[in-house]
Design a protein around this motif. Structure first.
Motif, PDB file in Angstrom:
ATOM      1  N   ALA A   1      -3.133  -2.349   7.025  1.00 37.39           N
ATOM      2  CA  ALA A   1      -2.134  -3.291   7.532  1.00 37.39           C
ATOM      3  C   ALA A   1      -1.061  -3.551   6.476  1.00 37.39           C
ATOM      4  N   GLN A   2      -1.468  -3.760   5.220  1.00 29.90           N
ATOM      5  CA  GLN A   2      -0.462  -4.042   4.197  1.00 29.90           C
ATOM      6  C   GLN A   2       0.403  -2.827   3.884  1.00 29.90           C
ATOM      7  N   ALA A   3      -0.128  -1.632   4.171  1.00 31.45           N
ATOM      8  CA  ALA A   3       0.657  -0.432   3.891  1.00 31.45           C
ATOM      9  C   ALA A   3       1.795  -0.258   4.908  1.00 31.45           C
ATOM     10  N   ILE A   4       1.581  -0.693   6.117  1.00 32.75           N
ATOM     11  CA  ILE A   4       2.612  -0.458   7.138  1.00 32.75           C
ATOM     12  C   ILE A   4       3.354  -1.733   7.543  1.00 32.75           C
ATOM     13  N   LEU A   5       2.999  -2.803   6.886  1.00 33.75           N
ATOM     14  CA  LEU A   5       3.518  -4.129   7.196  1.00 33.75           C
ATOM     15  C   LEU A   5       5.040  -4.213   7.259  1.00 33.75           C
ATOM     16  N   HIS A   6       5.705  -3.583   6.312  1.00 31.78           N
ATOM     17  CA  HIS A   6       7.140  -3.775   6.146  1.00 31.78           C
ATOM     18  C   HIS A   6       7.943  -2.647   6.762  1.00 31.78           C
ATOM     19  N   ASP A   7       7.310  -1.935   7.685  1.00 29.32           N
ATOM     20  CA  ASP A   7       8.002  -0.899   8.416  1.00 29.32           C
ATOM     21  C   ASP A   7       8.588   0.164   7.485  1.00 29.32           C
ATOM     22  N   PRO A   8       7.739   0.761   6.640  1.00 27.90           N
ATOM     23  CA  PRO A   8       8.243   1.707   5.640  1.00 27.90           C
ATOM     24  C   PRO A   8       8.610   3.058   6.243  1.00 27.90           C
ATOM     25  N   LYS A   9       9.459   3.800   5.522  1.00 31.46           N
ATOM     26  CA  LYS A   9       9.840   5.132   5.995  1.00 31.46           C
ATOM     27  C   LYS A   9       8.762   6.152   5.679  1.00 31.46           C
ATOM     28  N   LEU A  10       8.051   5.900   4.594  1.00 33.59           N
ATOM     29  CA  LEU A  10       7.010   6.842   4.165  1.00 33.59           C
ATOM     30  C   LEU A  10       5.731   6.062   3.909  1.00 33.59           C
ATOM     31  N   VAL A  11       4.642   6.576   4.446  1.00 33.53           N
ATOM     32  CA  VAL A  11       3.363   5.906   4.233  1.00 33.53           C
ATOM     33  C   VAL A  11       2.422   6.870   3.531  1.00 33.53           C
ATOM     34  N   ILE A  12       1.854   6.449   2.414  1.00 32.19           N
ATOM     35  CA  ILE A  12       0.912   7.281   1.679  1.00 32.19           C
ATOM     36  C   ILE A  12      -0.457   6.613   1.754  1.00 32.19           C
ATOM     37  N   LEU A  13      -1.407   7.318   2.321  1.00 32.57           N
ATOM     38  CA  LEU A  13      -2.723   6.730   2.543  1.00 32.57           C
ATOM     39  C   LEU A  13      -3.777   7.547   1.798  1.00 32.57           C
ATOM     40  N   ASP A  14      -4.525   6.897   0.936  1.00 36.10           N
ATOM     41  CA  ASP A  14      -5.578   7.600   0.210  1.00 36.10           C
ATOM     42  C   ASP A  14      -6.900   7.379   0.947  1.00 36.10           C
ATOM     43  N   GLU A  15      -7.345   8.399   1.623  1.00 32.03           N
ATOM     44  CA  GLU A  15      -8.575   8.353   2.410  1.00 32.03           C
ATOM     45  C   GLU A  15      -8.611   7.173   3.378  1.00 32.03           C
TER      46      GLU A  15
ATOM     47  N   ILE B   1      10.631   8.490  -9.072  1.00 30.37           N
ATOM     48  CA  ILE B   1       9.564   7.540  -8.774  1.00 30.37           C
ATOM     49  C   ILE B   1       9.595   6.302  -9.672  1.00 30.37           C
ATOM     50  N   SER B   2      10.376   6.357 -10.768  1.00 32.63           N
ATOM     51  CA  SER B   2      10.444   5.168 -11.617  1.00 32.63           C
ATOM     52  C   SER B   2      11.349   4.093 -10.998  1.00 32.63           C
ATOM     53  N   ASP B   3      12.047   4.441  -9.935  1.00 37.34           N
ATOM     54  CA  ASP B   3      12.957   3.496  -9.290  1.00 37.34           C
ATOM     55  C   ASP B   3      12.159   2.525  -8.419  1.00 37.34           C
ATOM     56  N   VAL B   4      12.150   1.265  -8.806  1.00 34.77           N
ATOM     57  CA  VAL B   4      11.324   0.293  -8.095  1.00 34.77           C
ATOM     58  C   VAL B   4      11.859   0.000  -6.695  1.00 34.77           C
ATOM     59  N   GLU B   5      13.183   0.062  -6.528  1.00 32.80           N
ATOM     60  CA  GLU B   5      13.780  -0.267  -5.229  1.00 32.80           C
ATOM     61  C   GLU B   5      13.274   0.670  -4.132  1.00 32.80           C
ATOM     62  N   MET B   6      12.953   1.894  -4.548  1.00 29.37           N
ATOM     63  CA  MET B   6      12.433   2.867  -3.595  1.00 29.37           C
ATOM     64  C   MET B   6      11.149   2.359  -2.916  1.00 29.37           C
ATOM     65  N   HIS B   7      10.430   1.474  -3.608  1.00 31.77           N
ATOM     66  CA  HIS B   7       9.172   0.989  -3.056  1.00 31.77           C
ATOM     67  C   HIS B   7       9.361   0.103  -1.827  1.00 31.77           C
ATOM     68  N   LYS B   8      10.596  -0.299  -1.589  1.00 31.51           N
ATOM     69  CA  LYS B   8      10.856  -1.077  -0.372  1.00 31.51           C
ATOM     70  C   LYS B   8      10.593  -0.234   0.866  1.00 31.51           C
ATOM     71  N   ASP B   9      10.729   1.066   0.725  1.00 28.22           N
ATOM     72  CA  ASP B   9      10.645   1.944   1.889  1.00 28.22           C
ATOM     73  C   ASP B   9       9.341   2.707   1.970  1.00 28.22           C
ATOM     74  N   ILE B  10       8.395   2.394   1.119  1.00 24.40           N
ATOM     75  CA  ILE B  10       7.131   3.127   1.193  1.00 24.40           C
ATOM     76  C   ILE B  10       5.957   2.155   1.294  1.00 24.40           C
ATOM     77  N   GLY B  11       4.908   2.659   1.902  1.00 22.73           N
ATOM     78  CA  GLY B  11       3.675   1.879   1.997  1.00 22.73           C
ATOM     79  C   GLY B  11       2.552   2.690   1.384  1.00 22.73           C
ATOM     80  N   TYR B  12       1.584   1.991   0.774  1.00 15.85           N
ATOM     81  CA  TYR B  12       0.511   2.708   0.074  1.00 15.85           C
ATOM     82  C   TYR B  12      -0.823   2.045   0.356  1.00 15.85           C
ATOM     83  N   LEU B  13      -1.777   2.843   0.720  1.00 13.85           N
ATOM     84  CA  LEU B  13      -3.148   2.366   0.878  1.00 13.85           C
ATOM     85  C   LEU B  13      -3.986   2.960  -0.239  1.00 13.85           C
ATOM     86  N   PRO B  14      -4.450   2.139  -1.173  1.00 16.68           N
ATOM     87  CA  PRO B  14      -5.259   2.693  -2.267  1.00 16.68           C
ATOM     88  C   PRO B  14      -6.632   3.143  -1.753  1.00 16.68           C
TER      89      PRO B  14
END
Ligand SMILES: Nc1ncnc2c1ncn2[C@@H]1O[C@H](COP(=O)(O)OP(=O)(O)OP(=O)(O)O)[C@@H](O)[C@H]1O
Ligand SMILES: [Mg+2]
Lengths: 258, 317, 303
Positions: B153-167, B76-89
């Motif tokens: 919208a910002q979580a799925i904007l970039h067509d990520p492979k994994l989406v993590i949504l908090d509530e 998870i410390s790899d920043v490049e991995m964040h290209k493929d994930i979306g996060y909703l705080p």
């Protein structure tokens, strides 16, 4: 680097949309107009009063902006949690920090430039023409901007360590100390113990020395500033900011967000 | 390619508190969990269970006391991995001096997209979350639900492979919840992995391939919603109306709601009960099976946890 | 973790290297700044009224800051034995305009101004003006009259005015009795050893500033030495009367039984007889330099 630029531009956009900034710049211009009035009532020093009062206004307004907005830059994002969504993007924390710094320094550049333009207009009004010596005022403005950049870096670092209020106090405190560093060194040596004398001397070369950028008196009297000093001061700020921002990044990269 | 979208190993988070931060509160205790590629994973637990803590640890917003995690096969410390994930705080908040379109454009810039591409995506996302009409309004004038939509919208904007949504459903009206459900199902259809936290169990039951239940910082079970609970019938419920007064003892067990009565009996005793009710002149309206739900499983866990906490407190005295 | 180690490495590298650079640069900047402005002690705003107008309600605070600048400026110059104290007056002017009740500024300021270089600026006229201003703002403070009398007595040698100042001051509440005595004594005798001794001694006793104390002590020593020389000359005259020739060295007086031992000045250096046969301070004594400076000034300033 591209990511740093994106954050910087957004920071700049935030500042542009902040009305406080315009009010401050307006206030500075008002002070310069006041200088014209003061200059007229005091005989013989009209021009130098305008320059010194104008430069003081630029410096004070810049100080206010850089301390308060500098501290708020990161702490506000942590407080409001706008940082959360951003850090989930492919951005490293130090890139974010550097971007924030760059954005505010850019904002300050535009601000100081606007105020300097106002100052030159006032000078033009009073003197009817500008001479070559007046370029030194430009150097003085550049030095003020350098000083502000250093203050922003310090504010940013303190805001990574502690609460915003304390960060503001620390930054302002260090600035004031930095103004008197020179005096520290010039203290009559015989009133101190050798150990204290050595320590203050040692400290006086390492603490940020804000007197380095004070060429206001020279600007007021139209005396030229040597190129070497311009170069040295530029380098000084670049190195000092690098040190301070590295420290800030080291702390911020390990910080648990709220 | 690793089979897991998220692998969590012994993840632990302690928060120091009290004077001089000497005491420690464990918010997450040795979490081991995997989320498989392509599944919709529900992360459920009561308030303060440690859901957001886990997700924030995954996003490196906070740092673990112990343990590690990998996302899409990378640390998870790899920043490049964040290209493929979306996060909703949780309770998202964005720069309130920007409009929805601007904030999405800002975030899109971090993913190497061409200007035209970016614009087109932003428009599509605004439409998807139902904000096209509000796109020119500064976010400071947005309602809570509208902000939630921007966050999605910002979580799925970039067509990520994994989406993590908090509530993702919190703060949304019924229509909005419906839309979020549809978005999640659409993501699943596109082969994306979705992990979302919630304490609304019906959402989890309706959407998830698997759920993980967390209570008090500890994982209490992982599996398909049906697997977690005993699906065998727990009894039968008889709904009836009374025409006259009666002192049949069975009636004392019934519950009156409005004009009707409900009575729960074991499956084997159904016919006997019906006979007895008929004897009192009751009009039987319906007979239904009663199944245990995720809800009950969940409530049982919470109850057990409370009881245990109470026991600790008592023995500690 | 990899990234953490990288950050640590960066810190370890950047901090010492950076600070080393800062150290060197600061020295460079210092010499540059020193070169461009020989007189860094510029008073940006020389007009006290303007400063006061701009200081809002903080003028007493600003006065304190300016006063600190005065002391620093004076102290620096004093330590470096530089005689150029031309900024002293503008600084004092701003200080006392900002806070007319800051009596230390008048008292010490007058002393800095009035004394002969290198101890002071050698401008007793400005000192008088400063004290007169102070008296105007603080008419009941008797010490200011003492200072005025002091300047007239020592620096301007105007014993009439000095006596008047002491007399005026003696009428103020709380004034010590000796003020009146001093007035009468100066009026009658002009400059005398005992008056001078008393006045310097009073400065020495009443001040807590080390610089001023040191200066007063030097003056006391010099006075003592001058008085000693006078006494020794009287003895030499006596010797000449008895022996028909002037003594060549101090030991002659001892052998003649006029002195019990060879006398020394307060710094511990024995007095000597000069070529003209008069008693003098030893060439090695630090007091000599002091005396020569004073003499030069007295010649330069017209009485
Ligand atoms: N910054 C913090 N300092 C101290 N304790 C914290 C902090 N953040 C969270 N906690 C504690 O950690 C525990 C888990 O919190 P968390 O936010 O993960 O809960 P959650 O499962 O997301 O709950 P909710 O459904 O209410 O969002 C809580 O008991 C909380 O008190
Ligand atoms: Mg939560």
């Amino acid at each position: 680097m591209k990511r740093v630029g994106i954050v910087a531009l957004n920071t700049f956009r935030e500042a542009v949309r902040d009305r406080v900034l315009y009010n401050l710049v307006f206030f500075a211009l008002l002070m310069m107009l006041a200088a014209v009035v003061v200059g007229q009532i005091s005989i013989g020093i009209e021009e130098s009063v305008i320059v010194s009062l104008g430069l003081s206004a630029i410096s004070v307004i810049g100080l206010l902006i850089s301390v308060f907005i500098g501290v708020a830059l990161v702490s506000k994002e942590m407080e409001k949690r706008t940082l959360y969504a951003l850090l989930a993007k492919p951005v490293r924390r130090w890139e974010f920090l550097l971007g924030k710094f760059g954005g505010l320094v850019l904002t300050l550049a535009v601000n100081t430039a606007a105020m300097a333009a106002g100052l030159f207009l006032v000078m033009l009004y009073v003197k009817h023409s500008l001479q070559r010596e007046d370029a030194v005022v430009l150097v003085a403005v550049y030095f003020i901007w350098l000083k502000l950049a250093l203050i922003v870096a310090l504010a940013l670092m303190f805001s990574c360590f502690t609460t915003p209020l304390l960060a503001i106090l620390f930054t302002a405190g260090l600035y004031i100390v930095g103004l008197y560093v020179q005096e520290l060194r010039n203290l009559p040596v015989d009133v101190m113990s050798p150990a204290t004398a050595a320590f203050t001397k040692w400290l006086s070369y390492l603490l940020p020395n804000f007197e380095n950028f004070n060429v206001m008196a020279m600007a007021a009297h139209g005396r030229a500033v040597p190129g070497t000093l311009i170069l040295q001061n530029t380098l000084y700020v670049v190195i000092y900011c690098a040190i301070v921002l590295t420290g800030a990044a080291a702390v911020f990269s390990r910080k648990n967000l709220k | 390619m690793s089979g897991f979208a998220i692998e969590i190993e012994n993840l632990t988070k302690e928060y120091p508190f009290g004077f001089l931060h000497l005491k420690k509160k464990t918010s997450l205790e040795g979490l081991n969990m995997q989320v498989e590629m392509g599944e919709v994973f529900g992360f459920i637990g009561p308030n303060g269970a440690g859901k957001s803590t886990t997700i924030k640890l995954l996003m490196r917003l906070i740092f673990p006391t112990a343990g590690s995690a990998r996302i899409l096969g990378r640390p998870i410390s790899d920043v490049e991995m964040h290209k493929d994930i979306g996060y909703l705080p949780e309770q998202p908040y964005f720069y309130d001096y920007l409009t929805a379109a601007e904030v999405l454009d800002y975030f899109a810039r971090f993913h190497d997209l061409r200007a035209g591409d970016r614009k087109e995506r932003v428009e599509r996302m605004l439409k998807k979350v139902g904000l096209e009409t509000a796109r020119k309004i500064q976010l400071r004038k947005y309602s809570k639900g509208m902000l939630q939509r921007v966050g999605l919208a910002q979580a799925i904007l970039h067509d990520p492979k994994l989406v993590i949504l908090d509530e993702p459903m919190s703060g949304l009206d019924p229509v909005g919840r419906r839309e979020v459900r549809d978005i999640i199902l659409e993501l699943k259809r596109e082969g994306k992995t979705v992990m979302f936290s919630t304490h609304i169990l019906s959402d989890a039951e309706a959407l998830c391939d698997r759920v993980g239940v967390i209570v008090g910082g500890k994982l209490r079970g992982v599996g398909a919603p049906g697997q977690l609970v005993d699906m065998k019938t727990q009894g039968m419920e008889i709904l009836f109306a009374l025409t006259g007064a009666s002192d049949e003892p069975l009636l004392a067990k019934a519950m009156k709601t409005g004009e009707y009565y409900r009575l729960q009996v074991a499956e084997g005793e159904l016919y006997v009960a019906i006979e007895q009710l008929r004897g009192t002149g009751a009009r039987i309206l319906s007979v239904t099976q009663v199944k245990a739900t995720l809800e009950e499983f969940f409530m049982n866990l919470v109850e057990a946890d409370r009881a245990q906490a109470a026991a600790v407190e008592v023995s500690g005295k | 973790m990899k990234s953490q180690r990288a950050v640590a490495l960066l810190l370890v590298l950047i901090l010492p290297l950076g600070f080393a650079g800062i150290w060197r640069l600061q020295h460079g900047i210092d010499s540059q700044l020193a070169a461009v402005s020989q007189e860094r002690d510029d008073v940006l705003l020389r007009s006290g009224k303007l400063v006061k107008w701009m200081s809002l309600e903080y003028s007493p605070l600003l006065a304190d800051i300016y006063w600190t600048r005065v002391v620093q400026y004076y102290g620096n110059k004093h330590v470096r034995r530089q005689a150029n104290l031309e900024m002293l007056w503008p600084l004092l002017d701003v200080t006392t305009t900002l806070d007319p009740n800051l009596v230390v500024a008048y008292r010490f300021g007058a002393m800095f101004l009035s004394q002969a270089p290198p101890a002071g600026a050698g401008r007793p006229d400005q000192a008088v003006e400063l004290i007169r201003r102070g008296i105007q703002a603080n008419p009941d403070y008797w010490r200011l009259y003492e200072d005025l009398g002091f300047v007239y007595y020592f620096d301007l040698k105007d014993y009439q005015k000095a006596s008047e100042a002491f007399l005026e001051g003696s009428k103020k509440p709380d004034a010590l009795v000796w003020m009146k005595v001093m007035a009468a004594k100066i009026a009658a005798e002009g400059e005398s050893f005992s008056t001078s001794m008393f006045l310097w001694n009073d400065i020495y006793e009443s001040s807590s500033d080390p610089l001023i104390k040191k200066n007063a002590l030097q003056r006391l020593e010099l006075l003592k030495a001058q008085e000693d020389c006078k006494q020794l000359n009287a003895l030499a005259d006596e010797y000449a009367k008895r022996n028909g020739r002037r003594p060549a060295r101090m030991s002659d007086l001892v052998q003649a039984g006029l002195l019990r031992g060879v006398p020394a000045d307060p710094e511990g250096f024995a007095y000597v007889f000069g070529e003209d046969g008069k008693a003098e301070i030893n060439l090695d004594s630090p007091l000599l330099e002091q005396q020569l400076l004073l003499e030069r000034l007295n010649k330069a300033v017209p009485r």
